[in-house]
Design a protein around this motif. Structure first.
Motif, PDB file in Angstrom:
ATOM      1  N   GLY A   7      10.692  38.416 -36.462  1.00 40.40           N
ATOM      2  CA  GLY A   7      10.818  37.243 -35.623  1.00 40.40           C
ATOM      3  C   GLY A   7      11.831  36.268 -36.140  1.00 40.40           C
ATOM      4  N   CYS A   8      11.610  35.006 -35.861  1.00 38.81           N
ATOM      5  CA  CYS A   8      12.620  34.008 -36.157  1.00 38.81           C
ATOM      6  C   CYS A   8      12.378  33.369 -37.503  1.00 38.81           C
ATOM      7  CB  CYS A   8      12.630  32.929 -35.075  1.00 38.81           C
ATOM      8  SG  CYS A   8      11.234  31.809 -35.173  1.00 38.81           S
ATOM      9  N   PRO A 239      12.694  38.616 -40.336  1.00 39.54           N
ATOM     10  CA  PRO A 239      13.436  37.665 -39.502  1.00 39.54           C
ATOM     11  C   PRO A 239      14.566  36.984 -40.256  1.00 39.54           C
ATOM     12  CG  PRO A 239      11.398  36.679 -40.255  1.00 39.54           C
ATOM     13  CD  PRO A 239      11.378  38.093 -40.748  1.00 39.54           C
ATOM     14  N   ALA A 301       8.560  32.825 -31.980  1.00 37.27           N
ATOM     15  CA  ALA A 301       8.294  33.528 -33.236  1.00 37.27           C
ATOM     16  C   ALA A 301       9.202  34.731 -33.457  1.00 37.27           C
ATOM     17  CB  ALA A 301       6.834  33.977 -33.288  1.00 37.27           C
ATOM     18  N   TYR A 302       9.633  35.382 -32.380  1.00 36.45           N
ATOM     19  CA  TYR A 302      10.321  36.660 -32.532  1.00 36.45           C
ATOM     20  C   TYR A 302      11.722  36.694 -31.921  1.00 36.45           C
ATOM     21  CZ  TYR A 302       5.598  38.009 -33.833  1.00 36.45           C
ATOM     22  OH  TYR A 302       4.369  38.072 -34.446  1.00 36.45           O
ATOM     23  N   ASP A 377       7.522  34.338 -39.336  1.00 35.50           N
ATOM     24  CA  ASP A 377       7.399  34.713 -37.926  1.00 35.50           C
ATOM     25  C   ASP A 377       5.938  34.811 -37.513  1.00 35.50           C
ATOM     26  OD1 ASP A 377       7.108  36.907 -39.602  1.00 35.50           O
ATOM     27  OD2 ASP A 377       7.987  38.323 -38.201  1.00 35.50           O
ATOM     28  N   THR A 380       4.457  31.349 -37.416  1.00 36.69           N
ATOM     29  CA  THR A 380       4.897  30.668 -36.193  1.00 36.69           C
ATOM     30  C   THR A 380       4.108  31.164 -34.987  1.00 36.69           C
ATOM     31  OG1 THR A 380       7.137  30.335 -37.058  1.00 36.69           O
ATOM     32  CG2 THR A 380       6.863  30.238 -34.673  1.00 36.69           C
TER      33      THR A 380
END
Length: 548
Positions: A7-8, A239, A301-302, A377, A380
Motif C-alpha cells: 500500500g501507500c 509500500p 492504504a494501497y 499500509d 492505515t
C-alpha cells in the motif's frame, strides 16, 4: 506467512542509485521485519524467520503465479497409480546435507511421518503413509484417492535431516538455531537486527552466484521506503510513495505487482473452540462486511493497487469458472452499505446505545484488531476502517505489536480480529486456500496453536466438501463444482474471515545490481521477498550485474 505489504507510505521520495547496499554479490533484503529477529529457523514453527526453500528444500517447486510443470528440487520424478491412491517419488542422487551427511529417501519419509504425527505442523492435512523402497525411491499410500495432495506434499513440505531431527522431542516447538539443510544457502552470521544466509558451496545445483543474502530489520514500511531511496536495500515487498513511478523515483530500481493474496479480517469465530467477543456473532461479522468502504481503503492504504475480492474466496479472474452462482455477492461490494449493516445487527438483537455504538445483553459492540507495528499500509487500512465502522455503530480499536507477538497471538487465538492475508497453495487452484484456512483439521482450540486455520472455523459441510474434492481428478471440473458451491456459499454465510481486498503485491528490486529478476513476461516465481519457496527460486536465478 507474513502479511503482504502493498500500500501507500508517506514522506518524500529519494534518488537512491541502487549502489550503496554493500558488495556486488551480496543482496540486502527487507521482509517487513520491525523489531529484533528471534533466532529460529524451524520451517514448521509459526515464529520461523527464514528457511523454506533457501535452507530446507521441497521436492519440487510449483509456481503459483502461472500454470506449468513443477521444477524438480530434491526429487526428479513422481507419478500416481491409476486409482490415485499411491504416489511414487524418485529423489535426487548425490545430494548432501550442509553438514556433509548424505540425503536419501529416508529423510523424505521421516519428514512426511513427522508432519503426519504433529497436527500443528500439518497445515496441508497430510494423511499418507510412506514406504521407502531404496535410497532414491519411496511410495506414499492413501486410503482413498488423493490427487490434490501432490502439489502440497511435493511443493510445501520442507525436507529435514532425520539424523538431527530424529532427536527432537517436540519438532513442532523445537527452536532450530543452527539449521542443517540441503538448500542453496546456509546460515552465516546472526544478530537480532540482521542475519546472513551464505551460498552453500556444496549445493547439488552448484554454488549460487549470489554469495550472501542479508536480511535486515527496520522500523517499518516507511523505513523500508527510506532505505530504498538511499540505495541501502536491494529487494523488498512493500509500500513506497508514488508506487506507480518506481523507476523514476528510485533510479536503478524497478517494480512488479501481482494479485493473489486475499486481505481479510481474521476473526476468532467459534465459541465451541474457546473464542470470545462480539465477533463470534455471525451478524457482527456480516455487519462489518457491509460497513467497509473498500474503495476508500484501496485509495488511502494501497494506492489503488488492490483489486476486488469474492466473499467465497475464489480469486476473481483466475478462478472465474468456479465462482459459485449461489453466492449472494459474487464480488464483495466496494462501497459501504451502512443501512444494511445496521439492519443485520438489529435483526440479531443488537440495539444502538446513546453513544451511537450497538450493544447486546450488556456487551458493547467494541472490538480490537491486531496489526504489526511499522506496517504503515496495514495500519492505515485499519485506522480507516475504525472510522468506517463507527458510522455503522461498531467500535474498533487498533492494537499494534511486534511481528513476533502478533504471530504468536494469531496462532493461539488470542485476538478478536487480526488484519492478515489468506495465502495460496502450491498450485493455482482455490482448493488449497480452502483446505488450509477453512478445514477443521487445521485449527485448534484457543490457547493451542492453530496452523493456518487461525479463525477456528470448523464446519462439517465444508470439511466434507473439501474431503470429496481431494478424491476427484482436477480435470473433472463438472464433478468438482458442486463442492465448490457448497464451500463458497457456506463461507459467505458464516464469514469467519471477513473479505477486504485482493492485495496488489508490489516488490521493488535493484535491477542495476542484479539481473534475472521475475518480470511480467517471465513470471517464473511469485515476486515477493517473503513468499517461500519462490524467493529461493529468485535468488538462484539472480546474477550480479556485470559479473561473469
Amino acid at each position: 506467512m507474513a502479511m503482504l505489504a502493498a500500500g501507500c507510505g508517506s514522506g518524500g521520495n529519494g534518488g537512491g542509485g541502487g549502489g550503496n547496499s554493500g558488495p556486488a554479490d551480496t543482496l540486502v533484503a527487507y521482509t517487513g521485519q520491525a523489531g529484533d529477529y528471534q533466532r529460529n529457523f524451524n520451517p514448521y514453527a509459526p515464529t520461523m524467520i527464514e528457511g523454506p526453500g533457501n535452507i530446507f528444500e521441497p521436492l519440487f517447486f510449483y509456481n503459483v503465479a502461472r500454470d506449468g510443470e513443477p521444477t524438480p528440487r530434491l526429487a526428479t520424478e513422481f507419478s500416481w497409480n491409476d486409482s490415485g491412491t499411491e504416489l511414487s517419488i524418485t529423489t535426487r542422487e548425490n545430494v548432501t546435507w550442509s553438514d556433509g551427511e548424505p540425503f536419501t529417501a529416508h529423510d523424505v519419509a521421516f519428514t512426511f511421518d513427522m508432519v503426519r504425527a504433529n497436527q500443528t505442523m500439518n497445515a496441508i492435512g497430510f494423511e499418507g503413509e510412506s514406504e521407502v523402497i531404496d535410497d532414491t525411491h519411496l511410495v506414499v499410500r492413501y486410503p482413498q484417492p488423493a490427487y490434490l495432495e501432490a502439489p502440497s506434499v511435493l511443493g510445501k513440505l520442507w525436507i529435514v535431516p532425520e539424523h538431527i531431527w530424529g532427536a527432537f522431542e517436540d519438532p513442532a516447538q523445537n527452536t532450530v538455531q543452527e539449521p542443517v539443510g540441503t538448500g542453496p544457502f546456509v546460515l552465516g552470521d546472526f544478530k537480532p537486527q540482521a542475519f546472513t544466509l551464505s551460498a552453500n558451496p556444496t549445493y547439488w545445483g552448484g554454488e549460487p552466484a549470489v554469495k550472501n543474502i542479508r536480511f535486515v530489520s527496520l522500523s517499518g514500511n516507511q523505513a523500508g521506503a527510506d532505505a530504498l531511496a538511499a540505495g541501502q536495500i536491494d529487494f523488498q515487498t512493500g509500500p513506497v510513495p508514488d508506487i506507480h513511478n518506481i523507476e523514476k523515483n528510485y533510479p536503478g530500481y524497478e517494480g512488479i505487482t501481482a494479485h493473489i493474496f486475499q486481505i481479510a479480517l481474521f476473526t476468532c469465530s467459534d465459541t465451541a473452540l474457546g473464542c470470545s467477543g462480539p465477533q463470534t456473532d455471525p451478524a457482527v461479522r456480516h455487519a462489518i462486511y457491509h460497513a467497509i468502504d473498500r474503495t476508500q481503503i484501496n485509495t488511502l492504504a494501497y494506492q489503488d493497487t488492490a483489486a476486488e475480492i469474492s466473499p467465497g474466496f475464489a480469486l476473481p479472474g483466475r478462478d472465474d469458472a468456479v465462482i459459485s452462482d449461489g453466492l449472494t455477492d459474487r464480488i464483495a461490494p466496494m462501497e459501504p452499505d451502512t443501512a444494511r449493516a445496521e439492519q443485520v445487527l438489529t435483526g440479531a438483537g443488537w440495539a444502538k446505545g446513546g453513544d451511537g455504538i450497538y450493544a447486546k445483553d450488556g456487551e458493547k459492540l467494541s472490538l480490537s484488531v491486531r496489526v504489526v507495528s511499522g506496517w504503515t499500509d496495514v495500519i492505515t487500512a485499519a485506522d480507516t476502517m475504525t472510522q468506517q465502522l463507527k458510522a455503522a455503530g461498531i467500535e474498533l480499536t487498533v492494537q499494534q505489536s511486534s511481528w513476533n507477538e502478533w504471530s504468536d497471538a494469531r496462532g493461539r487465538g488470542d485476538f478478536e480480529l487480526v488484519f492478515d492475508s489468506l495465502y495460496p497453495g502450491p498450485a493455482p487452484d482455490p482448493y488449497y486456500t480452502y483446505n488450509y484456512f477453512f478445514h477443521g483439521d487445521n485449527t485448534a482450540p484457543a490457547g493451542e496453536v492453530a496452523n493456518p486455520n487461525f479463525a477456528r472455523y470448523d464446519n462439517p459441510e465444508v470439511n466434507a466438501a473439501l474431503d470429496a474434492l481431494q478424491q476427484i481428478d482436477p480435470e473433472d471440473t463438472a464433478a468438482r463444482q458442486p463442492h465448490f458451491d457448497t464451500i463458497q456459499t457456506r463461507l459467505e454465510a458464516d464469514m469467519p474471515y471477513i473479505p477486504v481486498l485482493i492485495g496488489g503485491t508490489t516488490s521493488e528490486y535493484n535491477a542495476r545490481k542484479f539481473t534475472g529478476w521475475p518480470s511480467e513476461d517471465d513470471l517464473y516465481a511469485f515476486p515477493a521477498v517473503w513468499q517461500r519457496p519462490d524467493n529461493s527460486q529468485i535468488y538462484l536465478n539472480l546474477k550480479p550485474a556485470g559479473g561473469e
